[in-house]
Design an enzyme around this catalytic site. Structure first.
Site, PDB file in Angstrom:
ATOM      1  N   SER A  57       3.858  -2.210  10.221  1.00  0.00           N
ATOM      2  CA  SER A  57       5.315  -2.282  10.388  1.00  0.00           C
ATOM      3  C   SER A  57       5.910  -3.629   9.979  1.00  0.00           C
ATOM      4  O   SER A  57       6.878  -4.097  10.593  1.00  0.00           O
ATOM      5  CB  SER A  57       5.706  -1.916  11.833  1.00  0.00           C
ATOM      6  OG  SER A  57       5.339  -0.584  12.107  1.00  0.00           O
TER       7      SER A  57
ATOM      8  N   HIS B 279      -9.266   1.137   5.063  1.00  0.00           N
ATOM      9  CA  HIS B 279      -7.978   1.297   5.746  1.00  0.00           C
ATOM     10  C   HIS B 279      -8.186   2.234   6.939  1.00  0.00           C
ATOM     11  O   HIS B 279      -8.991   3.175   6.874  1.00  0.00           O
ATOM     12  CB  HIS B 279      -6.939   1.867   4.773  1.00  0.00           C
ATOM     13  CG  HIS B 279      -5.563   1.854   5.358  1.00  0.00           C
ATOM     14  ND1 HIS B 279      -5.133   2.807   6.258  1.00  0.00           N
ATOM     15  CD2 HIS B 279      -4.540   0.984   5.206  1.00  0.00           C
ATOM     16  CE1 HIS B 279      -3.887   2.516   6.622  1.00  0.00           C
ATOM     17  NE2 HIS B 279      -3.504   1.412   5.992  1.00  0.00           N
TER      18      HIS B 279
ATOM     19  N   GLU C  35      -4.962  -4.905  10.645  1.00  0.00           N
ATOM     20  CA  GLU C  35      -3.928  -3.884  10.792  1.00  0.00           C
ATOM     21  C   GLU C  35      -4.155  -3.115  12.090  1.00  0.00           C
ATOM     22  O   GLU C  35      -4.942  -2.143  12.112  1.00  0.00           O
ATOM     23  CB  GLU C  35      -3.976  -2.894   9.622  1.00  0.00           C
ATOM     24  CG  GLU C  35      -3.681  -3.499   8.282  1.00  0.00           C
ATOM     25  CD  GLU C  35      -3.101  -2.465   7.318  1.00  0.00           C
ATOM     26  OE1 GLU C  35      -2.040  -2.732   6.771  1.00  0.00           O
ATOM     27  OE2 GLU C  35      -3.703  -1.390   7.147  1.00  0.00           O
TER      28      GLU C  35
ATOM     29  N   ASN D 111       0.869  -1.174   0.000  1.00  0.00           N
ATOM     30  CA  ASN D 111       0.000   0.000   0.000  1.00  0.00           C
ATOM     31  C   ASN D 111       0.909   1.228   0.000  1.00  0.00           C
ATOM     32  O   ASN D 111       1.517   1.550   1.013  1.00  0.00           O
ATOM     33  CB  ASN D 111      -0.891  -0.027   1.253  1.00  0.00           C
ATOM     34  CG  ASN D 111      -1.725   1.233   1.395  1.00  0.00           C
ATOM     35  OD1 ASN D 111      -1.772   2.065   0.489  1.00  0.00           O
ATOM     36  ND2 ASN D 111      -2.381   1.385   2.549  1.00  0.00           N
TER      37      ASN D 111
ATOM     38  N   GLU E 102      -6.597   4.644   7.989  1.00  0.00           N
ATOM     39  CA  GLU E 102      -6.426   6.074   7.688  1.00  0.00           C
ATOM     40  C   GLU E 102      -7.687   6.644   7.042  1.00  0.00           C
ATOM     41  O   GLU E 102      -8.053   7.803   7.281  1.00  0.00           O
ATOM     42  CB  GLU E 102      -5.184   6.268   6.796  1.00  0.00           C
ATOM     43  CG  GLU E 102      -3.899   6.070   7.602  1.00  0.00           C
ATOM     44  CD  GLU E 102      -2.728   5.500   6.827  1.00  0.00           C
ATOM     45  OE1 GLU E 102      -2.729   5.553   5.590  1.00  0.00           O
ATOM     46  OE2 GLU E 102      -1.800   4.982   7.490  1.00  0.00           O
TER      47      GLU E 102
ATOM     48  N   GLY F  15       3.019   2.263  10.723  1.00  0.00           N
ATOM     49  CA  GLY F  15       3.971   3.362  10.574  1.00  0.00           C
ATOM     50  C   GLY F  15       4.746   3.688  11.833  1.00  0.00           C
ATOM     51  O   GLY F  15       5.378   4.737  11.927  1.00  0.00           O
TER      52      GLY F  15
ATOM     53  N   LYS G   7       0.116   4.298  -0.244  1.00  0.00           N
ATOM     54  CA  LYS G   7      -0.481   5.498   0.353  1.00  0.00           C
ATOM     55  C   LYS G   7      -0.206   6.705  -0.557  1.00  0.00           C
ATOM     56  O   LYS G   7      -0.228   6.557  -1.771  1.00  0.00           O
ATOM     57  CB  LYS G   7       0.026   5.684   1.790  1.00  0.00           C
ATOM     58  CG  LYS G   7      -0.138   4.385   2.615  1.00  0.00           C
ATOM     59  CD  LYS G   7       0.123   4.550   4.076  1.00  0.00           C
ATOM     60  CE  LYS G   7      -0.059   3.209   4.793  1.00  0.00           C
ATOM     61  NZ  LYS G   7       0.097   3.310   6.230  1.00  0.00           N
TER      62      LYS G   7
HETATM   63  P1  13P Z   1       3.424   0.321   7.581  1.00  0.00           P
HETATM   64  O1  13P Z   1       3.905  -0.968   6.981  1.00  0.00           O
HETATM   65  O2  13P Z   1       4.181   1.522   7.091  1.00  0.00           O
HETATM   66  O3  13P Z   1       3.346   0.228   9.075  1.00  0.00           O
HETATM   67  O4  13P Z   1       1.931   0.563   7.066  1.00  0.00           O
HETATM   68  C1  13P Z   1       1.012  -0.479   7.159  1.00  0.00           C
HETATM   69  C2  13P Z   1      -0.206  -0.121   6.419  1.00  0.00           C
HETATM   70  O5  13P Z   1      -0.936   0.777   6.807  1.00  0.00           O
HETATM   71  C3  13P Z   1      -0.497  -0.864   5.179  1.00  0.00           C
HETATM   72  O6  13P Z   1      -1.782  -0.620   4.738  1.00  0.00           O
END
Ligand code: 13P
Length: 255
Positions: A214, A97, A169, A11, A99, A175, A13
């Site tokens: 992560s 997601h 997740e 992903n 976010e 992150g 983003k």
């Molecule tokens: P990270 O791997 O940067 O922690 O992000 C995970 C994520 O949100 C994938 O959709």
């Protein structure tokens, strides 16, 4: 990892460039990662670039989107429809997601509509769910993932998980560099599968459940040893081709 074909999904983003996509198409060109599905979800303006790169090379990368409108068409400025994604040969769509839920206010019901719209257009939805640190500290993890999954079941029925994917997740792991331990992830993945099995055991056993938060080239192997982890949804490490490749290779080695 069970018998299901692992899926390693990146992903991106709000990151990436056309040239980074070219690099990925080159690195993943004709490589020998058999029995693992490898997916990149770039920003939607780059989806067509990835499709073109795939056509011009033997890249194994599958193509996905990070979100989609629940609307079919009409006066919804800025939105992108499933049929548009389909026309671009997108195969997968991430929905819900954390976010999108936290920053853009997407509710479980809205996410369920996006899941339904995606499936109805024969694309594969990847339903994200996961608790915040506060939820975990208050023992609400199972309530949160049940809420998000039940919203989909209530709208579309358990059958909709025959052709869908779930990504667990935990928000506190996204992150932050602080992945869930393999045991913590496995506990929730197992719960999710059991939760689905209460409705239909066969469907539950067939659903791929990805872990995200992560994931990197160092912790992937241990995560993939867990019975109910069928791949990963990767953020930061999916932007670095050799790290992402290494995660894919760990998925292959786990088979
Ligand atoms: P990270 O791997 O940067 O922690 O992000 C995970 C994520 O949100 C994938 O959709």
């Amino acid at each position: 990892m069970s018998q299901l074909t692992p899926l390693i999904a990146g992903n991106w983003k709000l990151n990436g460039t056309k040239s980074l996509l070219s690099e990925f198409a080159h690195v993943f060109n004709s490589i020998n990662i058999s029995n693992v599905d490898v997916l990149i979800c770039p920003p939607s303006v780059y989806i067509d670039t990835l499709v073109q790169l795939n056509e011009n090379t033997d890249s194994i990368l599958k193509v996905g989107a990070q979100t989609v409108s629940e609307q079919i068409s009409g006066a919804f400025t800025g939105e992108i429809s499933v049929s548009m994604l389909k026309e671009l040969q997108t195969e997968f769509v991430i929905v819900g997601h954390s976010e999108r839920r936290a920053i853009f206010g997407e509710t479980p019901e809205l996410v369920a509509k996006k899941y339904q719209t995606t499936l109805m257009n024969q694309l594969t939805p990847i339903l994200c769910t996961g608790e915040t640190e506060n939820d975990r500290n208050n023992n609400l993890t199972f309530d949160i993932v049940s809420r998000d999954i039940d919203a989909v079941i209530n709208l579309t029925g358990i059958e909709s998980f025959k052709d869908g994917i779930i990504a667990y997740e935990p928000v506190w792991a996204i992150g932050t560099g602080k992945s869930a331990t393999p045991q913590q992830a496995q506990e929730v993945h197992h719960f999710i599968r059991n939760h689905l099995a209460k409705h239909n055991d066969e469907i539950a056993q067939g659903v791929r459940i990805l872990y995200g938060g992560s994931v990197n080239e160092k912790n992937a192997a241990e995560l993939f040893k867990q019975d109910d982890i069928n791949g990963a949804l990767v953020g930061g490490a999916s932007l670095v081709s050799d790290k992402f490749m290494s995660i894919c290779q760990h998925a292959q080695s786990s088979l």
